[in-house]
Scaffold this active site. Structure first.
Site, PDB file in Angstrom:
ATOM      1  N   GLY A  13       0.742  -1.400   0.197  1.00  0.00           N
ATOM      2  CA  GLY A  13      -0.227  -0.608   0.117  1.00  0.00           C
ATOM      3  C   GLY A  13       0.424   1.186   0.390  1.00  0.00           C
ATOM      4  O   GLY A  13       2.147   1.868  -0.501  1.00  0.00           O
ATOM      5  N   ASP A  14       0.263   2.017   0.721  1.00  0.00           N
ATOM      6  CA  ASP A  14       1.930   3.773   0.591  1.00  0.00           C
ATOM      7  C   ASP A  14       2.166   3.165   1.632  1.00  0.00           C
ATOM      8  O   ASP A  14       3.078   4.599   2.897  1.00  0.00           O
ATOM      9  CB  ASP A  14       0.394   4.289   1.237  1.00  0.00           C
ATOM     10  CG  ASP A  14      -0.540   4.164   1.990  1.00  0.00           C
ATOM     11  OD1 ASP A  14      -0.695   3.177   3.110  1.00  0.00           O
ATOM     12  OD2 ASP A  14      -1.358   5.436   2.753  1.00  0.00           O
ATOM     13  N   GLU A  15       2.494   2.216   2.579  1.00  0.00           N
ATOM     14  CA  GLU A  15       3.100   2.058   3.823  1.00  0.00           C
ATOM     15  C   GLU A  15       4.692   0.930   3.596  1.00  0.00           C
ATOM     16  O   GLU A  15       5.034   0.464   2.729  1.00  0.00           O
ATOM     17  CB  GLU A  15       3.175   1.234   4.527  1.00  0.00           C
ATOM     18  CG  GLU A  15       3.454   0.976   6.192  1.00  0.00           C
ATOM     19  CD  GLU A  15       3.595  -0.383   7.433  1.00  0.00           C
ATOM     20  OE1 GLU A  15       3.478  -0.218   8.332  1.00  0.00           O
ATOM     21  OE2 GLU A  15       2.541  -1.085   6.542  1.00  0.00           O
TER      22      GLU A  15
END
Length: 556
Positions: free
Chosen positions: A460-462
């Site tokens: 994801g955006d991690e």
């Protein structure tokens, strides 16, 4: 031995040839040195004993000469009758200028008072109790080397030590044969040191020769080693010299080293009986045998040169037999280093031609497989969307990073990154726009870190950054976090749309916040959620989370 067989045949042949030649040179060096060493030792021993005898003779001749000069001086009428003290002073001062070895000349009256002296030193002083008067009034007197208590401070130091003297004194009588006084002289002991330094400078096989003058009691009066001067010496060579023997021995001196030691007595000259001095001349055994060592060295040097020459010839000759095989082996090594992409054709015997073609075919297949494996490994360790490392890459990186930090006494900073409110971008502009933003974020993060640091996407955006820092790891980590936040604040352009986004960062530091990678990631994640809870668009160090927890517990 196993390592020897691992080198090439040409090298083995060259080494065997070199070892054979060097071994032969070493054997010749030993035999020649053994036979010539004993002869040279005897030759040098006789030489140092001859030097000792010459030194003894020179000292006795010098003392005999100056004793005669003092005796002749005492017969002058001006000195015998004391009629004109100024004339007496003029005579002895002129003698002092002409013969500088007379450091001091004084004329004493019958009561021991100095009535005239060179440089007017001690004039008017009564020295009746000094040996030069006590013995000089009774007849000709020659005293041993001693310090002059009354004159020492009037002369400069010699070799850092007070100057020493040898006394010569004769009684003075007038025309009526009545005792009128004493003619006293002090000879500077420097003259003996000058004889030692200049007469036997040491040439040829007698270089580095040390000459010593020893008193009757065994005290060192003169020598190159100032530490020995004034000390008592006990040597078998000195015992032989006191027995009026001339010769040489190998003696062990106080420094524990062995010297070829020549010895001779200083037993006077003509009617001068001497002061029973002994002369020792030494030369260190290693210095004495230096020519033998040089001969051995020359043999070994030439043997080494010949070994190199013959090994080169042997290596060149062996090349006709093993050259093609060596060419193949070198080509394989060059291919391993990436210098060439394929093996060249090697021509030689039939077996070598077959080996060359088969190796070419085999290496071509291996290269294809290696390239495929490399591509698969890159895919397995990198995120397809951003090109950043993934979880596998991060696990592999941690193993080496922790070991390097321990080795260099440094630390690691772990930054857990998460985009704030990223989902609305996907909802509003579509997933393609979101992917563009993630790729741009990856580029900006790579610009913020150094080449050896890791930037990975977990999903994801991690994302995670693992970077090497110095001992003040927390400070460097927070500075990096501020730089990242500044980079992310800059707007993103995707699909013609201007998008702004923020980021939250959680930080943990190795080894302060843990030694296990999972524990460090967990604590960085805790700090990340704390940053989001505090309003996002910021960073939190795990240490601050712990302090907040401790503070809340205290208030409770």
């Amino acid at each position: 031995m196993n390592k020897l067989f691992q080198v090439g045949i040409r090298v083995q042949v060259a080494l065997a040839t070199a070892l054979m030649v060097v071994g032969l040179a070493a054997l010749m060096s030993f035999v020649v040195g053994k036979r010539s060493g004993a002869d040279l030792q005897t030759q040098i021993g006789l030489g140092v004993s001859d030097i000792a005898l010459q030194m003894a003779d020179e000292l006795d001749r010098t003392m005999w000469t100056h004793r005669g000069e003092v005796s002749v001086l005492s017969t002058l009428g001006a000195l015998r009758n004391f009629e004109d003290v100024r004339e007496v002073s003029s005579i002895i001062n002129r003698l002092r200028r002409e013969i500088p070895i007379f450091t001091w000349i004084g004329v004493l009256d019958h009561e021991g008072t100095v009535v005239a002296a060179t440089g007017d030193m001690l004039v008017g002083m009564n020295i009746a109790q000094r040996p030069v008067f006590q013995y000089g009034k009774n007849g000709q007197f020659i005293g041993d080397v001693h310090d002059a208590k009354l004159l020492a401070e009037k002369f400069p130091l010699y070799n850092g030590e007070p100057i020493q003297f040898v006394d010569i004194a004769v009684p003075l009588v007038n025309d009526s044969d009545e005792f009128t006084g004493v003619l006293a002289t002090h000879l500077s002991w420097e003259w003996a040191d000058t004889v030692r330094k200049s007469l036997f400078g040491g040439q040829g096989i007698h270089q580095n020769v040390d000459i010593f003058v020893i008193s009757q009691e065994g005290t060192v009066l003169l020598g190159p080693d100032q530490e020995l001067v004034g000390t008592s010496l006990r040597l078998d060579a000195l015992t032989e010299a006191k027995r009026n023997h001339v010769g040489w021995k190998i003696s062990t001196w106080p420094d524990g080293r062995e010297y070829l030691t020549g010895y001779a007595p200083a037993d006077g000259h003509l009617d001068y009986d001497g002061l029973n001095w002994s002369i020792l001349v030494r030369q260190h055994v290693d210095d004495a045998l230096a020519p033998v060592f040089e001969l051995r060295r020359d043999i070994l040097i030439w043997g080494t040169v010949l070994a190199v020459v013959f090994s080169i010839i042997a290596w060149w000759a062996a090349g006709f037999l093993v050259g093609p095989i060596g060419h193949v082996a070198n080509a394989i090594e060059a291919m391993k280093r990436g210098e060439i992409s394929q093996l060249p054709d090697v021509r030689g015997a039939r077996e070598i031609n077959i080996l060359s073609k088969n190796l070419q075919s085999l290496l071509a297949k291996l290269t294809e497989k290696d390239a495929a494996l490399g591509a698969m490994k890159h895919i397995a360790h990198h995120d397809k969307l951003t090109g950043l490392g993934n979880r596998l890459a991060m696990d592999a990186y941690f193993e080496h990073a922790i070991a390097r930090a321990d080795r260099k006494k440094g630390e690691l900073a772990i930054l857990m990154l998460d985009l704030d409110d990223f989902k609305p971008i996907n909802d509003r502009f579509g997933h393609a726009a979101g992917d563009d933003v993630l790729r741009e974020v990856a580029k900006r993060l790579r610009r913020c870190v150094r080449g050896g640091d890791l930037v990975a996407r977990l999903g994801g955006d991690e994302m995670v950054i693992v970077c090497h820092v110095d001992k003040n790891g927390a400070t460097e980590a927070t500075m990096l976090a501020e730089r990242i936040l500044h980079e992310i604040l800059m707007p993103f352009i995707t699909g013609g749309n201007r998008v702004s986004i923020n980021m939250s960062i959680g930080i943990s530091v190795y080894p302060e916040h843990g030694h296990d990678p999972e524990k460090l990631l967990e604590r960085a994640d805790i700090a990340l959620y704390t940053a989001k809870a505090r309003g996002k668009n910021g960073y939190v160090l795990f240490s601050d989370v712990e302090k907040s927890s401790d503070s809340s517990t205290s208030r409770a």
